[in-house]
Design a protein around this motif. Structure first.
Motif, PDB file in Angstrom:
ATOM      1  N   GLY A 362      26.295  10.062  56.331  1.00 21.08           N
ATOM      2  CA  GLY A 362      26.241  10.298  54.896  1.00 21.08           C
ATOM      3  C   GLY A 362      25.964  11.750  54.562  1.00 21.08           C
ATOM      4  O   GLY A 362      26.579  12.333  53.664  1.00 21.08           O
ATOM      5  N   ILE A 363      25.044  12.352  55.305  1.00 22.19           N
ATOM      6  CA  ILE A 363      24.703  13.757  55.065  1.00 22.19           C
ATOM      7  C   ILE A 363      25.767  14.683  55.640  1.00 22.19           C
ATOM      8  O   ILE A 363      26.263  15.591  54.969  1.00 22.19           O
ATOM      9  N   GLY A 364      26.162  14.448  56.893  1.00 19.29           N
ATOM     10  CA  GLY A 364      27.046  15.373  57.586  1.00 19.29           C
ATOM     11  C   GLY A 364      28.458  15.416  57.040  1.00 19.29           C
ATOM     12  O   GLY A 364      29.009  16.497  56.786  1.00 19.29           O
ATOM     13  N   LEU A 365      29.065  14.248  56.831  1.00 18.62           N
ATOM     14  CA  LEU A 365      30.453  14.239  56.364  1.00 18.62           C
ATOM     15  C   LEU A 365      30.583  14.842  54.972  1.00 18.62           C
ATOM     16  O   LEU A 365      31.531  15.588  54.690  1.00 18.62           O
ATOM     17  N   LEU A 366      29.650  14.520  54.076  1.00 19.76           N
ATOM     18  CA  LEU A 366      29.733  15.069  52.728  1.00 19.76           C
ATOM     19  C   LEU A 366      29.521  16.585  52.737  1.00 19.76           C
ATOM     20  O   LEU A 366      30.224  17.327  52.038  1.00 19.76           O
ATOM     21  N   ALA A 367      28.558  17.064  53.517  1.00 20.41           N
ATOM     22  CA  ALA A 367      28.316  18.505  53.591  1.00 20.41           C
ATOM     23  C   ALA A 367      29.528  19.229  54.177  1.00 20.41           C
ATOM     24  O   ALA A 367      29.945  20.284  53.682  1.00 20.41           O
ATOM     25  N   LEU A 368      30.127  18.679  55.220  1.00 16.04           N
ATOM     26  CA  LEU A 368      31.307  19.302  55.826  1.00 16.04           C
ATOM     27  C   LEU A 368      32.501  19.241  54.875  1.00 16.04           C
ATOM     28  O   LEU A 368      33.306  20.173  54.809  1.00 16.04           O
ATOM     29  N   GLN A 369      32.616  18.159  54.145  1.00 18.17           N
ATOM     30  CA  GLN A 369      33.684  18.035  53.156  1.00 18.17           C
ATOM     31  C   GLN A 369      33.556  19.107  52.079  1.00 18.17           C
ATOM     32  O   GLN A 369      34.532  19.744  51.688  1.00 18.17           O
ATOM     33  N   ASN A 370      32.332  19.323  51.622  1.00 17.37           N
ATOM     34  CA  ASN A 370      32.089  20.348  50.606  1.00 17.37           C
ATOM     35  C   ASN A 370      32.407  21.743  51.158  1.00 17.37           C
ATOM     36  O   ASN A 370      33.020  22.576  50.483  1.00 17.37           O
ATOM     37  N   ALA A 371      32.019  21.992  52.400  1.00 11.47           N
ATOM     38  CA  ALA A 371      32.299  23.287  53.020  1.00 11.47           C
ATOM     39  C   ALA A 371      33.793  23.497  53.225  1.00 11.47           C
ATOM     40  O   ALA A 371      34.306  24.617  53.106  1.00 11.47           O
ATOM     41  N   ALA A 372      34.516  22.411  53.535  1.00  9.24           N
ATOM     42  CA  ALA A 372      35.953  22.520  53.768  1.00  9.24           C
ATOM     43  C   ALA A 372      36.732  22.854  52.506  1.00  9.24           C
ATOM     44  O   ALA A 372      37.892  23.263  52.576  1.00  9.24           O
TER      45      ALA A 372
END
Length: 449
Positions: A362-372
């Motif tokens: 939940g934390i990692g995928l959303l943060a990486l999505q935002n960075a992408a």
């Protein structure tokens, strides 16, 4: 279009279709034994019901993102939603396994058109880093909820109705999305004529992973090498064509490049968890399909709580440090699952690792999505969304393919293979965390990029 109530309603509409798309990533897992019994199919053949959807979706997402930028976001969103609905109906009515797999391929193609369009609309509707993080948090929460609802729904439908209804429920809901979209999303403006599409690149990016997965599942060295060659040819084509699916210079943006690279092992870990835990709970813990579905409720709760917390973490620590936290928590959860015993129980052996994976994802995928999606513009928002979704889908598909190739054997050795798969998934996530940590060292604490 940009007023707050209208933006909120638009976000809800875009999230509804993504919810259906996410459901179909996992809804077949609990139903696989019933589908196998109906069509007299073994694990390797059944794996295509799962991976066929994500492989075609992941392979065509870059083309979908490019079409979104060239032809218009609303147009591609509606086209993708319609294709997804028609393919869902075909899957529910499939007379044989081959037709079901073909329908799953078509569902993936529908996702490839609709998902980048939805994601790029969100990126442009909410341009500020913090408000975009909140909007993507809602979109991600609904999408992640769909992943878990897919497992829960599958258990209920398989036990109380028939597995065919896991696809049929998509049709009326997708029809609602198609009917409402023109009232909330403005029509696409004029598009520049004469811009070419990289169809060869799209074919290579779709055919390469499919061939690679076929080689892994069949144990064919020739097919595996052929898949790798096709993926290498894709890179060469993108470097030389005048109108690539994604210019290689796109990855010169370091934050985007690292975010997309780190997404691959994280998505592979998620696919590993869903597929293997579902099998483990039914075959080792001996839960019924309905009980196995209900066992995912703690996973769902942890995932949703983590997603809603992520926007605050991003505001306090920045996207990269938040992504690093998610990766480390995920690796811890996978590490716990790497110790699954041959005769384990739900509460001690499964749930702690499951919750760790859920919170980290939940934390990692959303943060990486935002960075992408860092620094996207009107011209490349669709491409950035397509790249991110593509690496997410293909990473999960390839991870699952390696997994299925390892666990098609039977007996107690199967659980040993489960442990090995979770262990390697944890290693991959830790490698991604190391990469993110190296790039985060030079970022100020509150840098949203």
């Amino acid at each position: 279009m940009n007023t707050y109530p209208r933006r909120t309603l638009t976000l809800a509409l875009l999230s509804l279709l993504q919810f259906l798309i996410a459901i179909d990533v996992t809804v077949v897992n609990v139903a696989l034994p019933a589908i196998g019994e109906r069509f007299d199919a073994g694990p390797a053949a059944l794996s295509w019901v799962v991976t066929g959807y994500t492989l075609v979706g992941g392979g065509l997402l870059l083309l979908g993102g490019r079409l979104t930028d060239l032809l218009g976001r609303r147009r591609m969103f509606l086209l993708g939603a319609a294709l997804f609905a028609i393919a869902s109906l075909a899957a529910g009515l499939a007379p044989n396994l081959e037709t079901l797999i073909a329908a799953r391929f078509a569902q993936g193609a529908g996702e490839a058109l609709a998902s980048p369009a939805a994601m790029s609309l969100i990126a442009l509707l909410f341009p500020g880093p913090e408000e975009r993080a909140k909007a993507l948090g809602v979109w991600g929460a609904i999408s992640a909820g769909g992943l878990v609802v897919g497992v829960l729904l599958s258990g209920v439908i398989v036990q109380l109705l028939d597995w065919r209804w896991i696809f049929g429920i998509n049709v009326p809901l997708a029809a609602v999305v198609i009917a409402i979209t023109p009232t909330l999303v403005r029509a696409d403006g004029p598009r520049a004529a004469g811009r070419r599409l990289d169809l060869l690149g799209a074919a290579l990016l779709t055919g390469g992973p499919i061939t690679l997965v076929y080689g892994i599942l069949r144990g064919s060295v020739a097919a595996t090498l052929a898949g790798a060659v096709l993926l290498g040819a894709f890179v060469l084509v993108e470097a030389r064509t005048k109108s690539p699916l994604v210019p290689l210079s796109f990855f010169a943006h370091r934050t985007r490049a690292v975010a997309n690279a780190a997404t691959v092992p994280l998505s592979a870990g998620l696919s590993t968890s869903f597929f293997l835990l579902t099998l483990y709970m039914q075959e080792v813990v001996e839960l019924s399909p309905l009980q196995a579905g209900l066992a995912y409720l703690p996973f769902c709760g942890a995932l949703l709580a983590a997603i809603f917390l992520t926007s605050r973490l991003i505001g306090a620590f920045g996207t990269k440090r938040t992504a690093l936290l998610g990766l480390l928590v995920t690796a811890a959860g996978l590490g716990w699952l790497a110790r699954l015993p041959d005769r384990g129980g739900l509460w001690v052996d499964v749930l702690p690792g499951m919750i760790g994976v859920a919170a980290g994802m939940g934390i990692g995928l959303l943060a990486l999505q935002n960075a992408a999606l860092s620094d996207v513009t009107e011209d490349d928002a669709g491409t950035a969304s397509g790249v991110q979704r593509s690496v997410d889908q293909l990473g999960g598909s390839l991870g699952l393919a390696v997994l299925v190739g390892a666990v098609v054997g039977g007996g107690s050795a199967q659980v040993a293979d489960y442990r090995a798969a979770f262990g390697w998934a944890a290693v991959g996530v830790l490698v991604a965390a190391a990469g993110v940590a190296l790039t985060a060292r030079t970022c100020p604490p509150r840098d949203p990029a």
